[in-house]
Scaffold this active site. Structure first.
Site, short mmCIF file in Angstrom:
data_model
loop_
_atom_site.label_atom_id
_atom_site.label_comp_id
_atom_site.label_asym_id
_atom_site.label_seq_id
_atom_site.Cartn_x
_atom_site.Cartn_y
_atom_site.Cartn_z
CB SER A 40 -3.57 10.25 6.56
OG SER A 40 -2.96 9.00 6.24
CG ASP B 263 -6.64 3.30 10.28
OD1 ASP B 263 -5.45 2.73 9.96
OD2 ASP B 263 -6.88 4.25 10.36
CG HIS C 293 -4.22 6.43 10.08
ND1 HIS C 293 -4.93 5.84 9.00
CD2 HIS C 293 -3.55 7.47 9.49
CE1 HIS C 293 -4.75 6.43 7.87
NE2 HIS C 293 -3.88 7.50 8.22
#
Ligand SMILES: *[C@@H]1O[C@H](CO)[C@@H](O)[C@H](O)[C@H]1NC(C)=O
Ligand SMILES: *[C@@H]1O[C@H](CO)[C@@H](O)[C@H](O)[C@H]1NC(C)=O
Length: 408
Positions: free
Chosen positions: A135, A382, A385
């Site tokens: 991702s 997070d 990312h």
């Protein structure tokens, strides 16, 4: 540390699930060119170089440098790029500090030009460029799509479970193939085995079956090898990472599995593409470090608001190790593929420039307004990312310089 990893690496999965829902499917239309020319073309490049000013330094090492402040902000924002994935849409999610948007990467050896969407689109004219990986790979591609859509809007289509973006203006395709191990494997799940099952010697056909249609492949992976896994080779258990099951007695860590998986992927490209009159340009984007601070049980976060300065952070530990394995395997594959016309392999080395950006992750702003009602007991963060816009935009600035050099 284990607990922290288990949370941080659940994120790619969560992100993927949301992504699947977010991007509704469109049918593939017949106006799409059925065949794209080979990457190594003898017709385009001379006219291209005539119209492109030679502003790049050919032998520059873009991987080493520092982040310097700039007044000029990103090429896009959440109004101009409507497709920012919600968990990376930090500013819209209420992130209060926007200073992280005003930094430029300054390589030690040269100047890195600002991203020019037209140049990039020219370079991919009549080509299919595939992003294959986890991702974070998708995160990079979405940043690129936001920058390109400032000059040309792509049409999104689904292609057998993968996503393609067609740039009619340039007869070009960008695509994303979810393949977190590059090889065959099943990610661990909340319901199901709490460990990955990975076949290190079998390339993942999800992307490999479309290889003939790809002119350039950007491979990137790594994060999913750091969670509990059982690794197979030749159909037999080779060993495990983090003792996921009591009967797995051979702990082999992540280095060897990462090495073997990348080797399998690169070998498979060499075998299938090279010497078949069909050139391919392969780029291995190196490992993108995460930035959890503090231990998980005290709430691992990434709340810094500035890049690291000179000497503040060294490339070491896991990050350095994974990057080194990637470098070595690229060198090995170059040696194996070097007799083959049309096979080009390079490293997009972002590890250091990413390492120096602890401020570039969504952190708590992966969710909208996380502190609207005070500080909740549990805040999901997070730190893997990257915010869009954000430091990940720089990766494409380096990528386009490499593509120019390779297109010569
Ligand atoms: C986004 O950028 C556009 C064009 O540069 C600008 O007009 C607009 O105010 C920006 N929107 C936000 C939310 O910053
Ligand atoms: C552990 O035992 C189960 C049941 O016998 C078996 O299916 C599995 O493959 C074993 N795992 C390893 C890593 O040996």
């Amino acid at each position: 540390m284990k607990l922290l990893l288990s949370v941080s690496y659940a994120l790619p999965l969560i992100a993927l699930l949301c992504f699947c829902v977010y991007f509704y499917s469109l049918t593939f239309t017949s106006s799409q060119p059925s065949h794209l020319p080979e990457f190594v073309s003898t017709t385009n490049h001379s006219s291209l170089s005539a119209s492109t000013p030679p502003v790049y330094e050919k032998l520059c090492d873009y991987s080493d440098g520092k982040w310097v402040p700039t007044k000029r902000g990103p090429l896009y924002n959440s109004s101009t790029c409507a497709k920012i994935y919600k968990n990376q849409n930090c500013v819209s999610n209420g992130r209060p500090d926007t200073g992280f948007l005003y930094w430029r990467w300054k390589p030690s050896e040269c100047h890195l030009p600002r991203f020019d969407p037209n140049t990039f689109l020219q370079l991919i004219s009549n080509k299919h460029v595939a992003f294959v990986g986890d991702s974070v790979s998708r995160n990079h591609l979405e940043s690129l799509l936001c920058m390109l859509s400032t000059v040309s809007k792509p049409k999104r289509v689904r292609h057998q479970g993968s996503r393609w973006w067609l740039f009619r203006s340039h007869n070009a395709i960008l695509s994303y193939y979810w393949s977190p191990f590059l090889v065959e494997g099943v990610q661990r799940k909340t319901r199901g085995p709490p460990y990955n099952t990975v076949h290190l010697d079998r390339v993942n056909m999800r992307w490999a079956r479309d290889m003939d249609q790809m002119d350039m492949i950007v491979l990137s992976f790594g994060h999913w090898f750091l969670v509990p896994s059982v690794f197979y080779e030749g159909g037999k258990v080779l060993g495990c990472m983090s003792h996921p099951v009591s009967n797995c007695t051979v702990e082999i860590g992540f280095d060897n599995p990462i090495r073997r998986a990348l080797r399998t992927a690169l070998n498979s490209i060499i075998e299938r593409k090279v010497g078949k009159g069909n050139g391919v340009h392969v780029i291995v984007r190196t490992y993108s470090p995460s930035h959890f601070e503090g231990s998980w049980d005290k709430g691992g976060t990434c709340s810094k608001t500035k890049p690291y300065g000179i000497g503040e952070r060294q490339l070491e530990g896991e990050d350095a190790q994974i990057r080194r394995i990637e470098m070595e395997e690229v060198e090995n594959a170059k040696a194996r593929g070097k007799q083959s016309r049309g096979f080009m392999l390079e490293v997009l080395d972002v590890t250091k420039l990413a390492l120096l950006r602890p401020d570039g992750h969504p952190g708590a702003y992966m969710n909208p307004f996380p502190f609207a009602n005070g500080v909740p007991k549990v805040v999901q963060n997070d730190c893997v990312h990257w915010c869009l816009p954000g430091p990940v935009d720089t990766w494409s600035e380096v990528l386009v310089q490499m593509m120019k050099t390779m297109a010569e």
